[in-house]
Design a protein around this motif. Structure first.
Motif, PDB file in Angstrom:
ATOM      1  N   UNK A 134      18.192   0.297  -0.533  1.00  0.00           N
ATOM      2  CA  UNK A 134      18.382  -0.404  -1.823  1.00  0.00           C
ATOM      3  C   UNK A 134      19.522   0.172  -2.435  1.00  0.00           C
ATOM      4  N   UNK A 135      19.772   1.479  -2.245  1.00  0.00           N
ATOM      5  CA  UNK A 135      20.979   1.905  -2.826  1.00  0.00           C
ATOM      6  C   UNK A 135      22.027   1.849  -2.194  1.00  0.00           C
ATOM      7  N   UNK A 136      22.156   1.608  -0.904  1.00  0.00           N
ATOM      8  CA  UNK A 136      23.284   1.259  -0.138  1.00  0.00           C
ATOM      9  C   UNK A 136      23.810  -0.368  -0.415  1.00  0.00           C
ATOM     10  N   UNK A 137      22.739  -0.898  -0.635  1.00  0.00           N
ATOM     11  CA  UNK A 137      22.957  -2.545  -0.661  1.00  0.00           C
ATOM     12  C   UNK A 137      22.291  -3.287  -1.891  1.00  0.00           C
ATOM     13  N   UNK A 188     -12.254   6.079   9.776  1.00  0.00           N
ATOM     14  CA  UNK A 188     -11.190   6.526   8.848  1.00  0.00           C
ATOM     15  C   UNK A 188      -9.739   5.652   9.144  1.00  0.00           C
ATOM     16  N   UNK A 189      -9.396   5.616  10.214  1.00  0.00           N
ATOM     17  CA  UNK A 189      -8.437   4.977  11.022  1.00  0.00           C
ATOM     18  C   UNK A 189      -8.263   3.445  10.483  1.00  0.00           C
ATOM     19  N   UNK A 190      -9.460   2.787  10.773  1.00  0.00           N
ATOM     20  CA  UNK A 190      -9.724   1.594  10.392  1.00  0.00           C
ATOM     21  C   UNK A 190      -9.721   1.132   8.880  1.00  0.00           C
ATOM     22  N   UNK A 191     -10.361   2.091   8.132  1.00  0.00           N
ATOM     23  CA  UNK A 191     -10.278   1.912   6.705  1.00  0.00           C
ATOM     24  C   UNK A 191      -8.810   2.302   6.087  1.00  0.00           C
ATOM     25  N   UNK A 192      -7.876   2.921   6.656  1.00  0.00           N
ATOM     26  CA  UNK A 192      -6.723   3.309   6.325  1.00  0.00           C
ATOM     27  C   UNK A 192      -5.996   1.888   6.386  1.00  0.00           C
ATOM     28  N   UNK A 193      -6.030   1.024   7.456  1.00  0.00           N
ATOM     29  CA  UNK A 193      -5.574  -0.242   7.402  1.00  0.00           C
ATOM     30  C   UNK A 193      -5.675  -1.011   6.324  1.00  0.00           C
ATOM     31  N   UNK A 194      -6.990  -1.121   5.749  1.00  0.00           N
ATOM     32  CA  UNK A 194      -7.384  -2.016   4.550  1.00  0.00           C
ATOM     33  C   UNK A 194      -6.832  -1.098   3.357  1.00  0.00           C
ATOM     34  N   UNK A 195      -6.898   0.205   3.436  1.00  0.00           N
ATOM     35  CA  UNK A 195      -6.248   0.865   1.998  1.00  0.00           C
ATOM     36  C   UNK A 195      -4.907   0.420   2.122  1.00  0.00           C
ATOM     37  N   UNK A 196      -4.061   0.421   3.039  1.00  0.00           N
ATOM     38  CA  UNK A 196      -2.515   0.080   3.230  1.00  0.00           C
ATOM     39  C   UNK A 196      -2.289  -1.152   2.566  1.00  0.00           C
ATOM     40  N   UNK A 197      -3.149  -2.251   2.700  1.00  0.00           N
ATOM     41  CA  UNK A 197      -3.062  -3.552   2.156  1.00  0.00           C
ATOM     42  C   UNK A 197      -3.003  -3.363   0.603  1.00  0.00           C
ATOM     43  N   UNK A 198      -4.212  -2.513   0.039  1.00  0.00           N
ATOM     44  CA  UNK A 198      -4.137  -2.317  -1.107  1.00  0.00           C
ATOM     45  C   UNK A 198      -2.994  -1.865  -1.763  1.00  0.00           C
ATOM     46  N   UNK A 199      -2.268  -1.047  -0.895  1.00  0.00           N
ATOM     47  CA  UNK A 199      -0.981  -0.205  -1.442  1.00  0.00           C
ATOM     48  C   UNK A 199       0.247  -1.168  -1.214  1.00  0.00           C
ATOM     49  N   UNK A 200      -0.031  -2.342  -0.792  1.00  0.00           N
ATOM     50  CA  UNK A 200       1.036  -3.200  -0.400  1.00  0.00           C
ATOM     51  C   UNK A 200       1.963  -3.543  -1.789  1.00  0.00           C
ATOM     52  N   UNK A 201       3.112  -3.823  -1.894  1.00  0.00           N
ATOM     53  CA  UNK A 201       3.694  -4.166  -3.351  1.00  0.00           C
ATOM     54  C   UNK A 201       4.585  -2.945  -3.615  1.00  0.00           C
ATOM     55  N   UNK A 202       4.579  -1.668  -2.980  1.00  0.00           N
ATOM     56  CA  UNK A 202       4.990  -0.647  -3.491  1.00  0.00           C
ATOM     57  C   UNK A 202       6.782  -1.032  -3.487  1.00  0.00           C
ATOM     58  N   UNK A 203       7.162  -1.890  -2.506  1.00  0.00           N
ATOM     59  CA  UNK A 203       8.625  -2.203  -2.374  1.00  0.00           C
ATOM     60  C   UNK A 203       9.011  -3.354  -3.280  1.00  0.00           C
ATOM     61  N   UNK A 204       8.311  -4.010  -4.562  1.00  0.00           N
ATOM     62  CA  UNK A 204       8.425  -4.952  -5.071  1.00  0.00           C
ATOM     63  C   UNK A 204       9.933  -4.974  -5.794  1.00  0.00           C
ATOM     64  N   UNK A 205      10.197  -4.021  -6.269  1.00  0.00           N
ATOM     65  CA  UNK A 205      11.508  -3.791  -7.120  1.00  0.00           C
ATOM     66  C   UNK A 205      12.682  -4.088  -6.292  1.00  0.00           C
ATOM     67  N   UNK A 206      12.704  -3.898  -4.908  1.00  0.00           N
ATOM     68  CA  UNK A 206      13.819  -4.227  -4.171  1.00  0.00           C
ATOM     69  C   UNK A 206      14.052  -6.002  -4.309  1.00  0.00           C
ATOM     70  N   UNK A 250      18.437   3.674 -10.440  1.00  0.00           N
ATOM     71  CA  UNK A 250      17.187   3.152 -11.169  1.00  0.00           C
ATOM     72  C   UNK A 250      16.101   2.364 -10.057  1.00  0.00           C
ATOM     73  N   UNK A 251      16.730   2.028  -8.807  1.00  0.00           N
ATOM     74  CA  UNK A 251      15.515   1.724  -8.033  1.00  0.00           C
ATOM     75  C   UNK A 251      14.539   2.710  -7.336  1.00  0.00           C
ATOM     76  N   UNK A 252      15.227   3.738  -6.925  1.00  0.00           N
ATOM     77  CA  UNK A 252      14.553   4.879  -6.462  1.00  0.00           C
ATOM     78  C   UNK A 252      13.399   5.553  -7.411  1.00  0.00           C
ATOM     79  N   UNK A 253      14.176   5.606  -8.680  1.00  0.00           N
ATOM     80  CA  UNK A 253      13.173   6.013  -9.746  1.00  0.00           C
ATOM     81  C   UNK A 253      11.844   4.974  -9.845  1.00  0.00           C
ATOM     82  N   UNK A 254      12.060   3.670 -10.048  1.00  0.00           N
ATOM     83  CA  UNK A 254      11.120   2.763 -10.247  1.00  0.00           C
ATOM     84  C   UNK A 254      10.404   2.617  -8.949  1.00  0.00           C
TER      85      UNK A 254
END
Length: 454
Positions: free
Chosen positions: A78-81, A206-224, A236-240
């Protein structure tokens, strides 16, 4: 601000001066997009096979760390482009404009509209605990229209609405956390590590649970998706992204801790609506209504974030592709009105036909595929274009991108084995975008890669 209609100067892709999106609002978009209903529904299935407080919190912590690994890579790109549209921009720069188009086509058509419809439907369902007897569909459609109208009023009003609604969401969650630890009845569960926890952490559940946990964390790239509207995006993009992901990581771990602390494991195991179960344990008979209201308020900010960032993909595609040029037009207040109305129409169609869950099943693999190759693009560009200016360099490189790639690959493998028809069908739909790209594209292939390069 100027509109990009015929006869006016074209939109440059970034607001200038002090009118751009601040790092605080960009952080709010990340937080709002990440916190949906996943964290309020996942625990019941995790404790069935992982009956350990330490292991459960470790599961959510690992998920947050993987999300942070993605943050570092996306921040470098994001900082590059610094151009809005997320993967459409990144994949087009790192590989080929056609690859970027495939990702953009999925995002612009259903990639955001389907989650908007799902969140709106969840809003309607949870609102029944506050307003019993009201059908969920009218409530779902109403909240999407309300948020869309706010987005159409321009970037300034959108920023204010997003910031206030996200702060309210976080405040309500913090109040719930405090009440849970202060008012809730402590359960016999320990969050300290014990001898059997290592076996839980290296287990298949635990590995299967991580798959669904990662879905809960999706959206971390929203500001891009709104880089072009941010003030000083290289800084500011890296900070946000980092601030948003860290805030959500802390809230997710704390929420699961309060669920476990205040509610018997036997009451949580196998339950989908663990937040309501915990709410009843903490607040008594009013618990379900309190939790329902909290989730409803939170979903408004989530829908707002997706109705903001989703249309920016179609807007940027319209800047590059003459056949989609209408979607690049902005109002005098900076809102890509036609792109917003397009996403609103698709979301309403999905709500009326109740097809959003099926669409989400089809696009999950494709979205992971695009994220995988976006992060892989950081490694590729380090090798093929080492001299490109990098205002921000991914922390922990090459280990952080490799960790993200490993976990994302495992998630794609899980989807291929558990939902092969949906996954492969989603890929075929995405690949069919090559035909659409060939038909729509009228300018030279190099246009997208040269546009707005910094």
């Amino acid at each position: 601000m100027t509109a990009s209609d015929a006869g006016t100067a074209p939109w440059t892709g970034r607001l200038t001066g002090g009118s751009g999106v601040s790092v605080l609002v960009a952080t709010a978009i990340v937080v709002a997009d990440m916190i949906g209903v996943g964290v309020f529904t996942s625990l019941g299935f995790q404790v069935k096979d992982i009956p350990s407080g330490f292991s459960i919190l470790a599961l959510w912590t690992v998920g947050g760390i993987v999300a942070l690994c993605g943050v570092f890579s996306y921040s470098e790109l994001g900082a590059m482009f610094p151009r809005s549209s997320g993967e459409y921009n990144f994949l087009g720069r790192a590989y080929h404009p056609a690859f970027g188009f495939l990702a953009g086509w999925v995002s612009a058509t259903v990639g955001f509209a389907a989650p908007v419809a799902l969140a709106a439907m969840a809003f309607g369902e949870y609102a029944k605990s506050v307003m019993p007897g009201v059908p969920p569909i009218p409530l779902a459609i109403g909240v999407v229209w309300l948020v869309s109208i706010v987005q159409l009023t321009g970037v300034r009003h959108s920023s204010t609405f997003q910031l206030i609604s996200t702060i309210l969401k976080v405040v309500l969650i913090v109040v719930f956390l405090v009440a849970g630890f202060v008012v809730g009845t402590p359960q016999p569960i320990s969050f300290a590590p014990h001898a059997g926890d290592l076996a839980h952490i290296v287990s298949a559940p635990f590995a299967i649970g991580l798959v669904f946990v990662m879905y809960s964390f999706s959206g971390w790239n929203a500001a891009t998706y709104i880089i072009g509207e941010m003030n000083m995006p290289q800084q500011n993009l890296p900070r946000a992204l980092l601030a948003g992901a860290l805030i959500v990581l802390v809230l997710y771990v704390a929420l699961n801790a309060v669920f476990l602390y205040s509610t018997p494991l036997s009451a949580l195991a196998g339950q989908l609506d663990v937040a309501s179960v915990a709410g009843n344990a903490i607040f008594g008979s009013l618990g379900g209504r309190i939790v329902g209201a909290m989730i409803c308020f939170g979903l408004i900010s989530s829908i707002s974030a997706m109705m903001w960032i989703g249309p920016r993909v179609m807007m940027t595609m319209g800047e590059d592709i003459p056949a989609l040029r209408v979607f690049s037009k902005r109002s005098v207040r900076g809102a890509p009105a036609y792109a917003i109305l397009f996403q609103l129409a698709v979301a309403n169609l999905l709500l009326f036909t109740r097809s959003f869950e099926a669409v989400l099943d089809f696009i999950q693999f494709s979205l992971l595929f695009c994220s995988f190759f976006t992060v892989a693009g950081v490694i590729k560009l380090r090798i093929t274009d080492p001299d490109l200016p990098r205002p921000y360099r991914a922390w922990g490189y090459p280990f952080t991108p490799l960790i993200f790639l490993l976990v994302t690959a495992s998630m794609m493998y899980y989807l291929l084995t558990e939902r092969p028809v949906q996954s492969l069908s989603g890929m075929l739909v995405m690949l069919s975008g090559l035909l659409i790209y060939a038909v729509f594209r009228r300018r030279p292939v190099a246009a997208a890669t040269s546009h707005n390069r910094e």
